[in-house]
Design a protein around this motif. Structure first.
Motif, PDB file in Angstrom:
ATOM      1  N   SER A   1      60.834  68.413  50.582  1.00  0.00           N
ATOM      2  CA  SER A   1      61.918  67.827  49.805  1.00  0.00           C
ATOM      3  C   SER A   1      61.342  66.649  49.041  1.00  0.00           C
ATOM      4  O   SER A   1      60.142  66.384  49.107  1.00  0.00           O
ATOM      5  CB  SER A   1      63.050  67.376  50.725  1.00  0.00           C
ATOM      6  OG  SER A   1      62.622  66.282  51.514  1.00  0.00           O
ATOM      7  N   TYR A   2      62.181  65.919  48.360  1.00  0.00           N
ATOM      8  CA  TYR A   2      61.675  64.784  47.600  1.00  0.00           C
ATOM      9  C   TYR A   2      61.036  63.746  48.519  1.00  0.00           C
ATOM     10  O   TYR A   2      60.228  62.940  48.073  1.00  0.00           O
ATOM     11  CB  TYR A   2      62.780  64.162  46.749  1.00  0.00           C
ATOM     12  CG  TYR A   2      63.839  63.417  47.535  1.00  0.00           C
ATOM     13  CD1 TYR A   2      63.703  62.062  47.789  1.00  0.00           C
ATOM     14  CD2 TYR A   2      64.963  64.073  48.009  1.00  0.00           C
ATOM     15  CE1 TYR A   2      64.663  61.369  48.503  1.00  0.00           C
ATOM     16  CE2 TYR A   2      65.923  63.396  48.718  1.00  0.00           C
ATOM     17  CZ  TYR A   2      65.782  62.051  48.965  1.00  0.00           C
ATOM     18  OH  TYR A   2      66.735  61.378  49.673  1.00  0.00           O
ATOM     19  N   HIS A   3      61.356  63.791  49.792  1.00  0.00           N
ATOM     20  CA  HIS A   3      60.763  62.846  50.735  1.00  0.00           C
ATOM     21  C   HIS A   3      59.260  63.049  50.900  1.00  0.00           C
ATOM     22  O   HIS A   3      58.526  62.092  51.106  1.00  0.00           O
ATOM     23  CB  HIS A   3      61.405  62.984  52.123  1.00  0.00           C
ATOM     24  CG  HIS A   3      62.844  62.649  52.155  1.00  0.00           C
ATOM     25  ND1 HIS A   3      63.829  63.605  52.079  1.00  0.00           N
ATOM     26  CD2 HIS A   3      63.472  61.465  52.237  1.00  0.00           C
ATOM     27  CE1 HIS A   3      64.999  63.022  52.134  1.00  0.00           C
ATOM     28  NE2 HIS A   3      64.826  61.715  52.229  1.00  0.00           N
ATOM     29  N   ASN A   4      58.818  64.304  50.863  1.00  0.00           N
ATOM     30  CA  ASN A   4      57.426  64.562  51.213  1.00  0.00           C
ATOM     31  C   ASN A   4      56.660  65.495  50.279  1.00  0.00           C
ATOM     32  O   ASN A   4      55.467  65.678  50.460  1.00  0.00           O
ATOM     33  CB  ASN A   4      57.351  65.130  52.637  1.00  0.00           C
ATOM     34  CG  ASN A   4      58.103  66.433  52.772  1.00  0.00           C
ATOM     35  OD1 ASN A   4      58.540  67.025  51.800  1.00  0.00           O
ATOM     36  ND2 ASN A   4      58.273  66.887  53.990  1.00  0.00           N
ATOM     37  N   SER A   5      57.295  66.083  49.278  1.00  0.00           N
ATOM     38  CA  SER A   5      56.587  67.087  48.476  1.00  0.00           C
ATOM     39  C   SER A   5      55.439  66.488  47.663  1.00  0.00           C
ATOM     40  O   SER A   5      54.409  67.127  47.479  1.00  0.00           O
ATOM     41  CB  SER A   5      57.550  67.860  47.573  1.00  0.00           C
ATOM     42  OG  SER A   5      58.206  66.992  46.690  1.00  0.00           O
ATOM     43  N   GLY A   6      55.572  65.256  47.187  1.00  0.00           N
ATOM     44  CA  GLY A   6      54.472  64.623  46.451  1.00  0.00           C
ATOM     45  C   GLY A   6      53.264  64.399  47.337  1.00  0.00           C
ATOM     46  O   GLY A   6      52.121  64.659  46.945  1.00  0.00           O
ATOM     47  N   LEU A   7      53.495  63.934  48.555  1.00  0.00           N
ATOM     48  CA  LEU A   7      52.404  63.701  49.499  1.00  0.00           C
ATOM     49  C   LEU A   7      51.731  65.018  49.889  1.00  0.00           C
ATOM     50  O   LEU A   7      50.500  65.110  49.936  1.00  0.00           O
ATOM     51  CB  LEU A   7      52.929  62.985  50.744  1.00  0.00           C
ATOM     52  CG  LEU A   7      51.910  62.719  51.840  1.00  0.00           C
ATOM     53  CD1 LEU A   7      50.786  61.823  51.333  1.00  0.00           C
ATOM     54  CD2 LEU A   7      52.591  62.099  53.049  1.00  0.00           C
ATOM     55  N   ILE A   8      52.540  66.037  50.160  1.00  0.00           N
ATOM     56  CA  ILE A   8      51.985  67.343  50.513  1.00  0.00           C
ATOM     57  C   ILE A   8      51.141  67.874  49.360  1.00  0.00           C
ATOM     58  O   ILE A   8      50.031  68.380  49.562  1.00  0.00           O
ATOM     59  CB  ILE A   8      53.104  68.341  50.880  1.00  0.00           C
ATOM     60  CG1 ILE A   8      53.769  67.908  52.186  1.00  0.00           C
ATOM     61  CG2 ILE A   8      52.562  69.753  50.989  1.00  0.00           C
ATOM     62  CD1 ILE A   8      55.031  68.670  52.511  1.00  0.00           C
ATOM     63  N   ASN A   9      51.640  67.740  48.142  1.00  0.00           N
ATOM     64  CA  ASN A   9      50.903  68.180  46.951  1.00  0.00           C
ATOM     65  C   ASN A   9      49.535  67.506  46.909  1.00  0.00           C
ATOM     66  O   ASN A   9      48.507  68.155  46.718  1.00  0.00           O
ATOM     67  CB  ASN A   9      51.728  67.846  45.706  1.00  0.00           C
ATOM     68  CG  ASN A   9      51.132  68.379  44.440  1.00  0.00           C
ATOM     69  OD1 ASN A   9      49.934  68.529  44.294  1.00  0.00           O
ATOM     70  ND2 ASN A   9      51.994  68.639  43.483  1.00  0.00           N
ATOM     71  N   ARG A  10      49.508  66.211  47.084  1.00  0.00           N
ATOM     72  CA  ARG A  10      48.247  65.461  47.037  1.00  0.00           C
ATOM     73  C   ARG A  10      47.287  65.857  48.161  1.00  0.00           C
ATOM     74  O   ARG A  10      46.086  66.045  47.933  1.00  0.00           O
ATOM     75  CB  ARG A  10      48.541  63.959  47.106  1.00  0.00           C
ATOM     76  CG  ARG A  10      47.312  63.108  47.054  1.00  0.00           C
ATOM     77  CD  ARG A  10      46.663  63.188  45.673  1.00  0.00           C
ATOM     78  NE  ARG A  10      45.450  62.406  45.685  1.00  0.00           N
ATOM     79  CZ  ARG A  10      44.268  62.849  45.279  1.00  0.00           C
ATOM     80  NH1 ARG A  10      44.148  64.070  44.793  1.00  0.00           N
ATOM     81  NH2 ARG A  10      43.216  62.082  45.329  1.00  0.00           N
ATOM     82  N   LEU A  11      47.800  65.998  49.376  1.00  0.00           N
ATOM     83  CA  LEU A  11      46.952  66.390  50.502  1.00  0.00           C
ATOM     84  C   LEU A  11      46.346  67.783  50.307  1.00  0.00           C
ATOM     85  O   LEU A  11      45.179  68.014  50.615  1.00  0.00           O
ATOM     86  CB  LEU A  11      47.744  66.345  51.814  1.00  0.00           C
ATOM     87  CG  LEU A  11      48.148  64.957  52.290  1.00  0.00           C
ATOM     88  CD1 LEU A  11      49.092  65.047  53.480  1.00  0.00           C
ATOM     89  CD2 LEU A  11      46.922  64.125  52.630  1.00  0.00           C
ATOM     90  N   VAL A  12      47.142  68.695  49.778  1.00  0.00           N
ATOM     91  CA  VAL A  12      46.651  70.048  49.505  1.00  0.00           C
ATOM     92  C   VAL A  12      45.510  69.995  48.490  1.00  0.00           C
ATOM     93  O   VAL A  12      44.480  70.653  48.657  1.00  0.00           O
ATOM     94  CB  VAL A  12      47.819  70.934  49.007  1.00  0.00           C
ATOM     95  CG1 VAL A  12      47.323  72.204  48.364  1.00  0.00           C
ATOM     96  CG2 VAL A  12      48.765  71.244  50.146  1.00  0.00           C
ATOM     97  N   GLN A  13      45.680  69.212  47.446  1.00  0.00           N
ATOM     98  CA  GLN A  13      44.621  69.088  46.436  1.00  0.00           C
ATOM     99  C   GLN A  13      43.373  68.440  47.026  1.00  0.00           C
ATOM    100  O   GLN A  13      42.256  68.854  46.720  1.00  0.00           O
ATOM    101  CB  GLN A  13      45.125  68.280  45.253  1.00  0.00           C
ATOM    102  CG  GLN A  13      46.162  69.009  44.440  1.00  0.00           C
ATOM    103  CD  GLN A  13      46.686  68.163  43.301  1.00  0.00           C
ATOM    104  OE1 GLN A  13      46.017  67.258  42.822  1.00  0.00           O
ATOM    105  NE2 GLN A  13      47.902  68.458  42.868  1.00  0.00           N
ATOM    106  N   MET A  14      43.541  67.436  47.873  1.00  0.00           N
ATOM    107  CA  MET A  14      42.394  66.782  48.497  1.00  0.00           C
ATOM    108  C   MET A  14      41.611  67.739  49.393  1.00  0.00           C
ATOM    109  O   MET A  14      40.396  67.628  49.514  1.00  0.00           O
ATOM    110  CB  MET A  14      42.849  65.565  49.309  1.00  0.00           C
ATOM    111  CG  MET A  14      43.297  64.399  48.445  1.00  0.00           C
ATOM    112  SD  MET A  14      44.080  63.050  49.358  1.00  0.00           S
ATOM    113  CE  MET A  14      42.777  62.569  50.472  1.00  0.00           C
ATOM    114  N   LYS A  15      42.302  68.691  50.006  1.00  0.00           N
ATOM    115  CA  LYS A  15      41.647  69.698  50.847  1.00  0.00           C
ATOM    116  C   LYS A  15      40.971  70.791  50.020  1.00  0.00           C
ATOM    117  O   LYS A  15      40.289  71.644  50.558  1.00  0.00           O
ATOM    118  CB  LYS A  15      42.667  70.345  51.788  1.00  0.00           C
ATOM    119  CG  LYS A  15      43.126  69.449  52.898  1.00  0.00           C
ATOM    120  CD  LYS A  15      42.020  69.309  53.909  1.00  0.00           C
ATOM    121  CE  LYS A  15      42.509  68.650  55.165  1.00  0.00           C
ATOM    122  NZ  LYS A  15      41.438  68.490  56.130  1.00  0.00           N
TER     123      LYS A  15
END
Length: 113
Positions: A5-19
């Protein structure tokens, strides 16, 4: 597929890219009957983001023609028309009998390609 949700989708997006994973697409799941906002201090959340992620942009399988032919119970999706990244699927009832913190309706899981 990762739900957020808007709470965590930006962070998840960034972590996925970092991996080093690749985001194939983002799907917006519209919940016609989302949870009510009891405090009435913000807008009612009526959608979730689903990130479609692959380890390699060339090594994932997606049968577009098959998915396009399926008749989903969704006013935004019609058989034999372009597939869309917005899904209109009712949420589960507000009683959580599964004891899962965020239960998803089976229709969302069945639509995963």
């Amino acid at each position: 597929f990762i739900f957020g949700s808007y709470h965590n989708s930006g962070l998840i997006n960034r972590l996925v890219q970092m991996k080093g994973y690749v985001i194939i697409s983002e799907i917006v799941w519209v919940q016609r009957n989302g949870r009510p906002n009891a405090a009435m201090r913000r807008l009612q959340t009526s959608h979730h983001s689903i990130l479609w992620i692959a380890k390699d942009s060339q090594q994932y399988r997606f049968n577009y023609r098959l998915c396009k032919r399926i008749a989903y119970d969704d006013w935004l999706s019609k058989p034999n028309q372009q597939l869309r990244d917005v899904w209109d699927i009712p949420a589960n009832g507000h009683e959580n009998t599964s004891r899962h913190p965020s239960p998803k309706p089976l229709a969302v899981m069945e639509r995963d390609f």
